[in-house]
Design an enzyme around this catalytic site. Structure first.
Site, PDB file in Angstrom:
ATOM      1  N   ASP A  62       1.291 -47.945   8.018  1.00  0.00           N
ATOM      2  CA  ASP A  62       0.371 -47.726   9.142  1.00  0.00           C
ATOM      3  C   ASP A  62       0.622 -46.353   9.766  1.00  0.00           C
ATOM      4  O   ASP A  62      -0.123 -45.915  10.652  1.00  0.00           O
ATOM      5  CB  ASP A  62       0.449 -48.854  10.174  1.00  0.00           C
ATOM      6  CG  ASP A  62       1.809 -48.981  10.828  1.00  0.00           C
ATOM      7  OD1 ASP A  62       2.751 -48.281  10.403  1.00  0.00           O
ATOM      8  OD2 ASP A  62       1.929 -49.784  11.774  1.00  0.00           O
ATOM      9  N   SER A  63       1.643 -45.629   9.244  1.00  0.00           N
ATOM     10  CA  SER A  63       1.822 -44.223   9.626  1.00  0.00           C
ATOM     11  C   SER A  63       0.586 -43.415   9.272  1.00  0.00           C
ATOM     12  O   SER A  63       0.410 -42.303   9.755  1.00  0.00           O
ATOM     13  CB  SER A  63       3.053 -43.634   8.931  1.00  0.00           C
ATOM     14  OG  SER A  63       3.013 -43.898   7.542  1.00  0.00           O
ATOM     15  N   ASP A 101       1.008 -52.307   4.853  1.00  0.00           N
ATOM     16  CA  ASP A 101       1.569 -52.481   6.192  1.00  0.00           C
ATOM     17  C   ASP A 101       0.559 -53.229   7.049  1.00  0.00           C
ATOM     18  O   ASP A 101      -0.611 -52.821   7.121  1.00  0.00           O
ATOM     19  CB  ASP A 101       1.780 -51.083   6.800  1.00  0.00           C
ATOM     20  CG  ASP A 101       3.081 -50.959   7.536  1.00  0.00           C
ATOM     21  OD1 ASP A 101       3.781 -51.976   7.701  1.00  0.00           O
ATOM     22  OD2 ASP A 101       3.396 -49.827   7.934  1.00  0.00           O
ATOM     23  N   LYS A 131       4.045 -55.747   4.741  1.00  0.00           N
ATOM     24  CA  LYS A 131       5.208 -55.433   5.577  1.00  0.00           C
ATOM     25  C   LYS A 131       4.858 -55.740   7.028  1.00  0.00           C
ATOM     26  O   LYS A 131       3.753 -55.421   7.471  1.00  0.00           O
ATOM     27  CB  LYS A 131       5.608 -53.960   5.440  1.00  0.00           C
ATOM     28  CG  LYS A 131       6.783 -53.581   6.349  1.00  0.00           C
ATOM     29  CD  LYS A 131       7.343 -52.215   6.026  1.00  0.00           C
ATOM     30  CE  LYS A 131       6.600 -51.075   6.627  1.00  0.00           C
ATOM     31  NZ  LYS A 131       6.434 -51.107   8.104  1.00  0.00           N
ATOM     32  N   GLU A 133       6.540 -55.597  11.079  1.00  0.00           N
ATOM     33  CA  GLU A 133       7.616 -55.099  11.933  1.00  0.00           C
ATOM     34  C   GLU A 133       8.091 -56.220  12.833  1.00  0.00           C
ATOM     35  O   GLU A 133       7.309 -57.088  13.209  1.00  0.00           O
ATOM     36  CB  GLU A 133       7.094 -53.953  12.816  1.00  0.00           C
ATOM     37  CG  GLU A 133       6.770 -52.702  12.041  1.00  0.00           C
ATOM     38  CD  GLU A 133       6.360 -51.547  12.934  1.00  0.00           C
ATOM     39  OE1 GLU A 133       6.511 -51.641  14.171  1.00  0.00           O
ATOM     40  OE2 GLU A 133       5.887 -50.543  12.383  1.00  0.00           O
ATOM     41  N   GLU A 200      14.894 -48.847   9.809  1.00  0.00           N
ATOM     42  CA  GLU A 200      14.459 -47.521  10.286  1.00  0.00           C
ATOM     43  C   GLU A 200      15.224 -47.125  11.554  1.00  0.00           C
ATOM     44  O   GLU A 200      15.404 -47.939  12.471  1.00  0.00           O
ATOM     45  CB  GLU A 200      12.946 -47.536  10.582  1.00  0.00           C
ATOM     46  CG  GLU A 200      12.462 -46.199  11.145  1.00  0.00           C
ATOM     47  CD  GLU A 200      10.958 -46.021  11.175  1.00  0.00           C
ATOM     48  OE1 GLU A 200      10.216 -46.915  10.722  1.00  0.00           O
ATOM     49  OE2 GLU A 200      10.524 -44.949  11.655  1.00  0.00           O
TER      50      GLU A 200
HETATM   51  O1  KIV Z   1       4.212 -46.869   8.249  1.00  0.00           O
HETATM   52  C1  KIV Z   1       5.140 -46.365   7.627  1.00  0.00           C
HETATM   53  O2  KIV Z   1       5.040 -45.304   7.010  1.00  0.00           O
HETATM   54  C2  KIV Z   1       6.422 -47.067   7.633  1.00  0.00           C
HETATM   55  C3  KIV Z   1       7.598 -46.347   7.034  1.00  0.00           C
HETATM   56  C4  KIV Z   1       8.126 -45.422   8.040  1.00  0.00           C
HETATM   57  C5  KIV Z   1       8.614 -47.283   6.553  1.00  0.00           C
HETATM   58  O3  KIV Z   1       6.512 -48.130   8.146  1.00  0.00           O
END
Ligand code: KIV
Length: 302
Positions: A62-63, A101, A131, A133, A200
């Site tokens: 989600d970055s 994500d 993924k 969080e 992280e």
């Molecule tokens: O969204 C992302 O790029 C991430 C990485 C920093 C692991 O969660």
């Protein structure tokens, strides 16, 4: 538009030696102390390059909210945007595991909604895992996802979706109590059935301790070299994030410099009428040209 680059790349890489990676592969790597390699990717072109290089795991992070869409945080990116980018990556990747994500808000309202949204990544975008969080309060969700045959990667420590609660992007787990909580959270995620955990923004020693205590692999970012694997944001790796790199980032290339040189060259050549050249132009046959000119003479530029 020209697609010749990727067509000819196909011919060069048709015999790429990399086998399909699975979570069993990652587990074996942990057991054999072989480092797991991971990168983010958000589009077809970069995902192809990352996959063809032999990276084990590609995260559609989600970055992308920040590095692709230009938001200040990861919070605004939507399910539909994440699905759109995951599909593009899926079309490119043959070998790596593709992990999607789950964006902020897609699993925070209820476990049921979290499972339904995760299933969309698997069904509509071809992800092989999702993924999420967060800590202990996600354990029920992880169990339900596992029940629904959805592999889950956890994410602990500096969790960017909690930026406002954390009061900024700060290294986590610095006190003994905080480190202990991180370990408990990691063990709970493993117990719930997570297949791997991203660690992280935490002290090296804490990540090392967690990595040694877990049976499942850890993948670190800003968590030191002792994790079972490493991940970086693709745009950080190639200097395309327009931000001062964090302490843990190593830039392996200068895509911004490369792109700037190409754009400046194009701008120059168009302004000087040096692009396109005669060789880069299509032509009529002699007869067709004569017919065209006799019907309406072409006025040449001086
Ligand atoms: O969204 C992302 O790029 C991430 C990485 C920093 C692991 O969660």
């Amino acid at each position: 538009m020209s697609v010749t680059n990727f067509c000819s790349a196909d011919a060069q890489t048709a015999s790429a030696p990399h086998a399909k990676v699975t979570f069993q592969t990652l587990q074996e790597k942990k057991q054999n102390s072989k480092p797991i390699t991971a990168l983010t990717a958000y589009d077809y072109a970069t995902a192809r390059l990352v996959d063809e290089a032999g990276i084990d795991l590609i995260l559609v992070g989600d970055s992308l909210a920040q590095v692709v869409l230009g938001y200040d945080t990861t919070l605004p990116v939507t399910m539909e945007e994440m699905l759109h980018h995951t599909r593009a990556v899926r079309r490119a990747v043959k070998h790596a595991i593709v992990v999607a994500d789950m964006p902020y808000g897609s699993y925070h309202v209820s476990v049921q909604e979290g499972v339904a949204n995760a299933a969309r990544f698997m069904k509509e975008a071809g992800a092989e895992a999702v993924k999420i969080e967060g800590v202990i309060k996600r354990v029920e969700l992880v169990e339900r996802l596992v029940d629904a045959e959805i592999p889950v990667v956890g994410h602990l420590g500096l969790t960017p979706q909690s930026v406002h609660r954390m009061g900024g992007y700060k290294v986590q787990g610095k006190s003994t109590a905080a480190a202990d909580t991180l370990l408990k959270d990691a063990l709970a995620l493993e117990e719930a059935g997570a297949v791997a955990i991203v660690l992280e923004g935490m002290p090296r020693e804490v990540a090392q301790y967690i990595t040694h205590r877990l049976n499942i692999p850890t993948i670190g970012i800003g968590a030191g070299p002792d994790c079972d694997g490493q991940i970086l944001v693709f745009h950080d790796l190639v200097n395309l994030s327009f931000a001062k790199p964090a302490k843990f980032v190593r830039q392996y290339g200068d895509a911004a410099g490369l792109f700037r040189t190409a754009i400046d060259g194009y701008l120059h050549d168009v302004e000087k009428r040096e692009f396109p050249s005669e060789n880069e132009s299509y032509h009529l046959t002699k007869e067709a040209r004569a017919a065209l000119e006799s019907a309406s003479p072409i006025r040449r530029k001086a």
